[in-house]
Every structure is written in C-alpha cells, then in structure tokens.
Write a protein that holds these residues in place. Structure first.
Motif, PDB file in Angstrom:
ATOM      1  N   GLU A 149       6.466  94.544  -1.542  1.00 30.50           N
ATOM      2  CA  GLU A 149       7.548  93.654  -1.992  1.00 30.50           C
ATOM      3  C   GLU A 149       8.821  94.464  -2.204  1.00 30.50           C
ATOM      4  OE1 GLU A 149       8.695  90.958  -5.898  1.00 30.50           O
ATOM      5  OE2 GLU A 149       6.670  91.728  -5.695  1.00 30.50           O
ATOM      6  N   ASP A 150       8.710  95.570  -2.939  1.00 31.63           N
ATOM      7  CA  ASP A 150       9.878  96.413  -3.197  1.00 31.63           C
ATOM      8  C   ASP A 150      10.428  97.038  -1.922  1.00 31.63           C
ATOM      9  OD1 ASP A 150       9.715  95.842  -5.865  1.00 31.63           O
ATOM     10  OD2 ASP A 150       8.888  97.783  -6.469  1.00 31.63           O
ATOM     11  N   GLY A 151       9.561  97.213  -0.915  1.00 30.30           N
ATOM     12  CA  GLY A 151       9.980  97.799   0.353  1.00 30.30           C
ATOM     13  C   GLY A 151      10.648  96.807   1.304  1.00 30.30           C
ATOM     14  N   GLY A 152      10.705  95.529   0.942  1.00 32.09           N
ATOM     15  CA  GLY A 152      11.404  94.545   1.764  1.00 32.09           C
ATOM     16  C   GLY A 152      10.582  93.344   2.179  1.00 32.09           C
ATOM     17  N   ALA A 153       9.259  93.325   1.889  1.00 33.87           N
ATOM     18  CA  ALA A 153       8.402  92.191   2.286  1.00 33.87           C
ATOM     19  C   ALA A 153       8.578  91.045   1.295  1.00 33.87           C
ATOM     20  CB  ALA A 153       6.941  92.629   2.373  1.00 33.87           C
ATOM     21  N   MET A 154       9.765  90.473   1.348  1.00 36.10           N
ATOM     22  CA  MET A 154      10.149  89.412   0.413  1.00 36.10           C
ATOM     23  C   MET A 154      11.222  88.573   1.093  1.00 36.10           C
ATOM     24  SD  MET A 154      11.310  90.185  -3.445  1.00 36.10           S
ATOM     25  CE  MET A 154      12.265  89.056  -4.406  1.00 36.10           C
ATOM     26  N   GLY A 155      11.206  87.284   0.839  1.00 35.29           N
ATOM     27  CA  GLY A 155      12.218  86.416   1.411  1.00 35.29           C
ATOM     28  C   GLY A 155      12.404  85.181   0.561  1.00 35.29           C
ATOM     29  N   TRP A 156      13.231  84.270   1.049  1.00 38.03           N
ATOM     30  CA  TRP A 156      13.445  83.021   0.322  1.00 38.03           C
ATOM     31  C   TRP A 156      13.800  81.920   1.292  1.00 38.03           C
ATOM     32  CZ3 TRP A 156      18.531  80.850  -0.286  1.00 38.03           C
ATOM     33  CH2 TRP A 156      19.582  81.656   0.149  1.00 38.03           C
ATOM     34  N   VAL A 157      13.548  80.698   0.838  1.00 36.09           N
ATOM     35  CA  VAL A 157      13.953  79.513   1.580  1.00 36.09           C
ATOM     36  C   VAL A 157      14.952  78.757   0.732  1.00 36.09           C
ATOM     37  CG1 VAL A 157      11.861  79.291   2.996  1.00 36.09           C
ATOM     38  CG2 VAL A 157      11.943  78.202   0.744  1.00 36.09           C
ATOM     39  N   ASP A 158      15.823  78.035   1.400  1.00 33.44           N
ATOM     40  CA  ASP A 158      16.836  77.237   0.724  1.00 33.44           C
ATOM     41  C   ASP A 158      16.373  75.783   0.755  1.00 33.44           C
ATOM     42  OD1 ASP A 158      19.162  76.475  -0.523  1.00 33.44           O
ATOM     43  OD2 ASP A 158      20.386  76.542   1.301  1.00 33.44           O
ATOM     44  N   VAL A 159      15.901  75.286  -0.380  1.00 37.92           N
ATOM     45  CA  VAL A 159      15.381  73.919  -0.471  1.00 37.92           C
ATOM     46  C   VAL A 159      16.553  72.983  -0.736  1.00 37.92           C
ATOM     47  CG1 VAL A 159      13.759  72.390  -1.641  1.00 37.92           C
ATOM     48  CG2 VAL A 159      13.198  74.815  -1.367  1.00 37.92           C
ATOM     49  N   GLN A 160      16.758  72.016   0.169  1.00 36.73           N
ATOM     50  CA  GLN A 160      17.901  71.116   0.071  1.00 36.73           C
ATOM     51  C   GLN A 160      17.481  69.683   0.384  1.00 36.73           C
ATOM     52  OE1 GLN A 160      21.037  71.867  -0.928  1.00 36.73           O
ATOM     53  NE2 GLN A 160      20.351  73.973  -1.274  1.00 36.73           N
ATOM     54  N   GLY A 161      18.163  68.725  -0.243  1.00 34.75           N
ATOM     55  CA  GLY A 161      17.908  67.325   0.047  1.00 34.75           C
ATOM     56  C   GLY A 161      18.498  66.418  -0.998  1.00 34.75           C
ATOM     57  N   PRO A 162      18.524  65.118  -0.717  1.00 36.41           N
ATOM     58  CA  PRO A 162      19.080  64.154  -1.676  1.00 36.41           C
ATOM     59  C   PRO A 162      18.213  64.063  -2.929  1.00 36.41           C
ATOM     60  CG  PRO A 162      18.116  63.026   0.208  1.00 36.41           C
ATOM     61  CD  PRO A 162      18.054  64.485   0.506  1.00 36.41           C
ATOM     62  N   SER A 163      18.831  63.727  -4.041  1.00 35.90           N
ATOM     63  CA  SER A 163      18.160  63.540  -5.335  1.00 35.90           C
ATOM     64  C   SER A 163      17.480  64.807  -5.836  1.00 35.90           C
ATOM     65  CB  SER A 163      17.125  62.410  -5.264  1.00 35.90           C
ATOM     66  OG  SER A 163      17.728  61.229  -4.812  1.00 35.90           O
ATOM     67  N   MET A 164      17.940  65.955  -5.376  1.00 37.04           N
ATOM     68  CA  MET A 164      17.352  67.216  -5.781  1.00 37.04           C
ATOM     69  C   MET A 164      18.067  67.753  -7.012  1.00 37.04           C
ATOM     70  SD  MET A 164      17.235  70.718  -3.629  1.00 37.04           S
ATOM     71  CE  MET A 164      18.909  71.105  -4.069  1.00 37.04           C
ATOM     72  N   PRO A 165      17.309  68.232  -8.015  1.00 38.49           N
ATOM     73  CA  PRO A 165      17.978  68.862  -9.160  1.00 38.49           C
ATOM     74  C   PRO A 165      18.743  70.101  -8.711  1.00 38.49           C
ATOM     75  CG  PRO A 165      15.571  68.964  -9.376  1.00 38.49           C
ATOM     76  CD  PRO A 165      15.869  68.268  -8.103  1.00 38.49           C
ATOM     77  N   LYS A 166      19.896  70.327  -9.288  1.00 35.54           N
ATOM     78  CA  LYS A 166      20.746  71.454  -8.899  1.00 35.54           C
ATOM     79  C   LYS A 166      20.715  72.540  -9.975  1.00 35.54           C
ATOM     80  CE  LYS A 166      22.601  69.682  -5.154  1.00 35.54           C
ATOM     81  NZ  LYS A 166      22.430  70.218  -3.844  1.00 35.54           N
ATOM     82  N   ASN A 167      20.759  73.796  -9.515  1.00 38.38           N
ATOM     83  CA  ASN A 167      20.921  74.930 -10.413  1.00 38.38           C
ATOM     84  C   ASN A 167      22.424  75.171 -10.502  1.00 38.38           C
ATOM     85  OD1 ASN A 167      21.169  77.393 -11.626  1.00 38.38           O
ATOM     86  ND2 ASN A 167      19.629  78.418 -10.389  1.00 38.38           N
ATOM     87  N   LEU A 168      22.995  74.957 -11.657  1.00 35.24           N
ATOM     88  CA  LEU A 168      24.446  75.026 -11.798  1.00 35.24           C
ATOM     89  C   LEU A 168      24.949  76.405 -12.176  1.00 35.24           C
ATOM     90  CD1 LEU A 168      25.020  71.572 -13.509  1.00 35.24           C
ATOM     91  CD2 LEU A 168      25.155  72.175 -11.088  1.00 35.24           C
ATOM     92  N   ALA A 169      24.070  77.410 -12.209  1.00 36.82           N
ATOM     93  CA  ALA A 169      24.502  78.774 -12.500  1.00 36.82           C
ATOM     94  C   ALA A 169      25.355  79.285 -11.340  1.00 36.82           C
ATOM     95  CB  ALA A 169      23.288  79.680 -12.704  1.00 36.82           C
ATOM     96  N   ASP A 170      26.343  80.087 -11.645  1.00 43.41           N
ATOM     97  CA  ASP A 170      27.215  80.641 -10.612  1.00 43.41           C
ATOM     98  C   ASP A 170      26.578  81.876  -9.981  1.00 43.41           C
ATOM     99  OD1 ASP A 170      29.200  78.766 -11.021  1.00 43.41           O
ATOM    100  OD2 ASP A 170      30.159  79.952 -12.592  1.00 43.41           O
ATOM    101  N   GLY A 171      26.712  82.016  -8.682  1.00 42.05           N
ATOM    102  CA  GLY A 171      26.289  83.225  -7.995  1.00 42.05           C
ATOM    103  C   GLY A 171      24.786  83.353  -7.861  1.00 42.05           C
ATOM    104  N   THR A 172      24.368  84.536  -7.400  1.00 40.00           N
ATOM    105  CA  THR A 172      22.943  84.787  -7.205  1.00 40.00           C
ATOM    106  C   THR A 172      22.349  85.618  -8.334  1.00 40.00           C
ATOM    107  OG1 THR A 172      23.439  86.737  -5.881  1.00 40.00           O
ATOM    108  CG2 THR A 172      23.115  84.664  -4.689  1.00 40.00           C
ATOM    109  N   ASP A 173      23.179  86.101  -9.262  1.00 38.01           N
ATOM    110  CA  ASP A 173      22.674  86.879 -10.388  1.00 38.01           C
ATOM    111  C   ASP A 173      22.575  85.971 -11.606  1.00 38.01           C
ATOM    112  OD1 ASP A 173      22.635  89.229  -8.910  1.00 38.01           O
ATOM    113  OD2 ASP A 173      24.744  89.627  -9.345  1.00 38.01           O
ATOM    114  N   HIS A 174      21.360  85.788 -12.104  1.00 36.97           N
ATOM    115  CA  HIS A 174      21.146  84.906 -13.245  1.00 36.97           C
ATOM    116  C   HIS A 174      20.604  85.720 -14.409  1.00 36.97           C
ATOM    117  CE1 HIS A 174      21.782  81.663 -10.457  1.00 36.97           C
ATOM    118  NE2 HIS A 174      20.837  82.146  -9.685  1.00 36.97           N
ATOM    119  N   LEU A 175      21.262  85.630 -15.540  1.00 34.79           N
ATOM    120  CA  LEU A 175      20.803  86.332 -16.734  1.00 34.79           C
ATOM    121  C   LEU A 175      20.390  85.321 -17.783  1.00 34.79           C
ATOM    122  CD1 LEU A 175      23.482  89.136 -17.142  1.00 34.79           C
ATOM    123  CD2 LEU A 175      21.146  89.378 -16.331  1.00 34.79           C
ATOM    124  N   CYS A 176      19.342  85.645 -18.481  1.00 32.69           N
ATOM    125  CA  CYS A 176      18.909  84.829 -19.613  1.00 32.69           C
ATOM    126  C   CYS A 176      19.884  85.061 -20.752  1.00 32.69           C
ATOM    127  CB  CYS A 176      17.491  85.235 -20.014  1.00 32.69           C
ATOM    128  SG  CYS A 176      16.898  84.372 -21.466  1.00 32.69           S
TER     129      CYS A 176
END
Length: 190
Positions: A149-176
């Motif tokens: 995983e740390d070496g690069g075996a990791m990815g993501w998909v962009d889930v999109q569609g109507p009536s989908m809850p949105k993450n309103l955080a700005d950018g790709t860096d999210h802090l608690c």
C-alpha cells in the motif's frame, strides 16, 4: 452462560431434523436489518459500465500507482457494481466504505458465496459485488499488505450521482477538528 456471577445467556439444545439458533425466548428466527449498502446484490442486473477488473501488484493497481488527483474511474452512486479481483492471494484487496458480497459461485477460498467482506484474499479470480449507497465521492481501495500500500498499490474511485450526500470539506486534505489529533500532530521536542 454466566458473566460476573449473573446469567448472561441460556442455551437450549434441541435435537431434530431442523434446528436454528435464535436470540429470542420463543425461538423465532432472527433476521438482522441491514443498511441499504448491505442489501443482497446477487440477483441484481449489473450493466457493463459497472463491471471492473482489478489486478493488484506490489506497487500498483491496474498498472496505476497512487495518485490523489486521479481516480481509477467514476462509479455511479446508488447502483450495484461487480468487480473481478485478481492476485488477492498475495495482495489482499481492501475496499473502504462499501462491503463486498462474494458473487463467485462456490465462494473464493475462505470467503463464502453471498457473504459480505471488507477485505478479500483468495486464490484465483474472485467476483464481488457492492452497492454504492450512503456515501459518495472519494472511495479508497488498496492492497492490505502495508508495504505494498505504501509503495503505491492504492487507488480511489470517484462516486457520483443524483441524491448523493456531499462531502463539503475543501480540498483533498481533511483534518479532524478534535484537539487530541492536533496535539499528536505537533512535533515531538528533541
């Protein structure tokens, strides 16, 4: 069964042609309520656009190393998807957010047909299904061997569609916003 001196549970074993476990005194069957994303997918029709082949190596998934800016693909929100997972014996495949239902008849090694898992590690190809419900946008997947995983075996998909809850955080860096996390992020004095 006793717990701390009190009866915690009783087990009544009954011999017969059909027996079933029940948490109820009257022996009624228990059917758990499942979230929408855990509704059975095995009888669903899966369009070709929702089928995907995933092959993991030590450094990449489908030949792509991790890139926070580029998804592997877009995934339709609220639909059933079927992915064929390859090389999971040496590269256990973990999908965040959505559990995967094994759709390969006879199962995939220790993973039973029709059961739900968040990580698959099996010999040969394993077909899994999931429903993209409850959460959308960025959904991460990766090899569950930390070095891979740390070496690069990791990815993501962009889930999109109507009536989908949105993450309103700005950018790709999210802090608690919790103070404990921020305290741990401070440099340790030498």
């Amino acid at each position: 069964i006793l717990f701390d001196g009190d009866v915690f549970a009783s087990i009544n074993v009954v011999a017969g042609a059909q027996t079933a476990a029940s948490p109820f005194d009257n022996g009624a069957a228990w059917e758990p309520e499942r979230s929408a994303y855990l509704a059975d997918t095995l009888e669903a029709s899966v369009p070709a656009r929702n089928q995907y082949r995933v092959e993991t190596t030590e450094r990449a998934i489908n030949g792509l190393e991790w890139d926070a800016r580029v998804p592997h693909r877009e995934v339709a929100f609220g639909e059933v998807h079927e992915w064929t997972l390859l090389m999971t014996h040496h590269h256990p495949f973990h999908l965040h957010v959505y559990h995967m239902q094994v759709a390969t008849p006879g199962g995939c090694g220790a993973h039973e047909y029709g059961e739900w898992y968040d990580t698959i590690a099996a010999e040969g190809a394993c077909r899994v299904r999931f429903r993209s419900a409850d959460v959308g946008e960025r959904v991460v997947f990766h090899c569950h061997v930390l070095r891979h995983e740390d070496g690069g075996a990791m990815g993501w998909v962009d889930v999109q569609g109507p009536s989908m809850p949105k993450n309103l955080a700005d950018g790709t860096d999210h802090l608690c916003a919790g103070p404990a996390l921020h305290a741990r992020q401070q440099p340790v004095p030498a």
